[in-house]
Scaffold this active site. Sequence first.
Site, mmCIF file in Angstrom:
data_model
loop_
_atom_site.group_PDB
_atom_site.id
_atom_site.type_symbol
_atom_site.label_atom_id
_atom_site.label_comp_id
_atom_site.label_asym_id
_atom_site.label_seq_id
_atom_site.Cartn_x
_atom_site.Cartn_y
_atom_site.Cartn_z
ATOM 1 N N ASN A 1 -3.793 -0.400 0.207
ATOM 2 C CA ASN A 1 -3.771 1.143 0.067
ATOM 3 C C ASN A 1 -5.591 1.258 0.091
ATOM 4 O O ASN A 1 -6.319 0.265 -0.151
ATOM 5 C CB ASN A 1 -3.135 1.707 -1.229
ATOM 6 N N MET A 2 -5.854 2.491 0.012
ATOM 7 C CA MET A 2 -7.247 2.763 0.238
ATOM 8 C C MET A 2 -7.691 2.849 -0.976
ATOM 9 O O MET A 2 -8.832 2.097 -1.389
ATOM 10 C CB MET A 2 -7.787 4.094 0.896
ATOM 11 N N GLU A 3 -7.152 3.023 -2.098
ATOM 12 C CA GLU A 3 -7.233 3.056 -3.599
ATOM 13 C C GLU A 3 -6.117 2.621 -4.396
ATOM 14 O O GLU A 3 -5.107 2.700 -3.884
ATOM 15 C CB GLU A 3 -8.017 4.370 -3.892
ATOM 16 N N ASN B 1 7.380 8.086 6.759
ATOM 17 C CA ASN B 1 6.762 8.740 8.026
ATOM 18 C C ASN B 1 7.684 9.260 8.844
ATOM 19 O O ASN B 1 8.849 8.643 8.889
ATOM 20 C CB ASN B 1 5.597 7.777 8.653
ATOM 21 N N ILE B 2 7.405 10.307 9.384
ATOM 22 C CA ILE B 2 8.444 10.984 10.353
ATOM 23 C C ILE B 2 7.726 10.928 11.728
ATOM 24 O O ILE B 2 8.448 11.398 12.777
ATOM 25 C CB ILE B 2 8.614 12.443 10.037
ATOM 26 N N TYR C 1 6.289 22.645 13.563
ATOM 27 C CA TYR C 1 6.764 21.458 14.162
ATOM 28 C C TYR C 1 6.516 21.056 15.318
ATOM 29 O O TYR C 1 6.355 19.920 15.868
ATOM 30 C CB TYR C 1 8.373 21.342 13.648
ATOM 31 N N HIS D 1 12.960 9.651 5.579
ATOM 32 C CA HIS D 1 12.649 11.124 5.649
ATOM 33 C C HIS D 1 12.859 11.987 6.995
ATOM 34 O O HIS D 1 12.449 12.979 7.335
ATOM 35 C CB HIS D 1 10.869 11.655 5.315
#
Length: 310
Positions: free
Chosen positions: A275-277, A141-142, A102, A158
């Site tokens: 999104n990418m896909e 996301n963190i 971390y 999260h």
Amino acid sequence: MSLFQFTARRLVSQARCGLKAAVPKKQKFCLEMARPSSNMADFREVFAKAKHIAIITGAGVSAESGVPTFRGAGGFWRKWQAQELATPEAFAQNPSRVWEFYHYRREVMLSKHPNPAHVAIAECERRLSKQGRSVVVITQNIDELHRKAGTKHLLEIHGSLFKTRCTNCGNVAANYKSPICPALAGKGAPDPEAEDTAIPVEDLPQCEEDGCNGLLRPHVVWFGETLDPDILTEVEKELEICDLCLVVGTSSVVYPAAMFAPQVSARGVPVAEFNMEATPATNRFRFHFAGPCGTTLPPALARHQTEIIS
């Protein structure tokens, strides 16, 4: 109790963070929709009328800022995958190794910056707030890149790399120290040949509350842990009132976050995926825009010609 609240609480009571939960066949049938549209003009018309916009973001947004995702092929730190280190058991067994991991992630983030997708979301929130409209960002996301971009109404389900929690007294505090403690200075190299430092527990980050000195841990939700019920309650409230939902840079496979947007869609609210896909949830949404979020999102959230700004 609403359909969303019932399903969310049932899934959270059964599933732990990072685990997939199957969608019941009957529910799956009712959530499926026609193939989503990629017509930006149509989306922009919906966007112009929305009063309460919920934006759900995932690792794909941060990846465009060069943030390692630790997923898929090559997603290792040294010889471990994140799933092997981001657990209460791993921390109990080897807190030094987990803190090296971390610490490395915290230090990496010091060199990363919000990309056009983060900036577009923050700018949209500022602009629409002046019109009496709201934007909330619900992120998995963190890394705090949304916060760095200027987003104010942010729900980090999260947790955050830059918060710690005491394993003794439970105190949660923001922590932007670099290094977070002297013993971790220069440590955390991701090279597979790097050796564990084996830092003594007493030299790892310690609680600074009066008389505590307990071992600190990252204030993030690890695999096997449940999400904060207070944050989930806030998420429920926002998704109940939203009249437009965006899903940005997320694979839609990690529960319970993966069911947020499908539940919104199930009550007839337009959902747009950037999104990418395609993902397992794509066909449940009204819109899908393929490509990098930093390219597709800015024009989608730009000022609409019908907007009146005083």
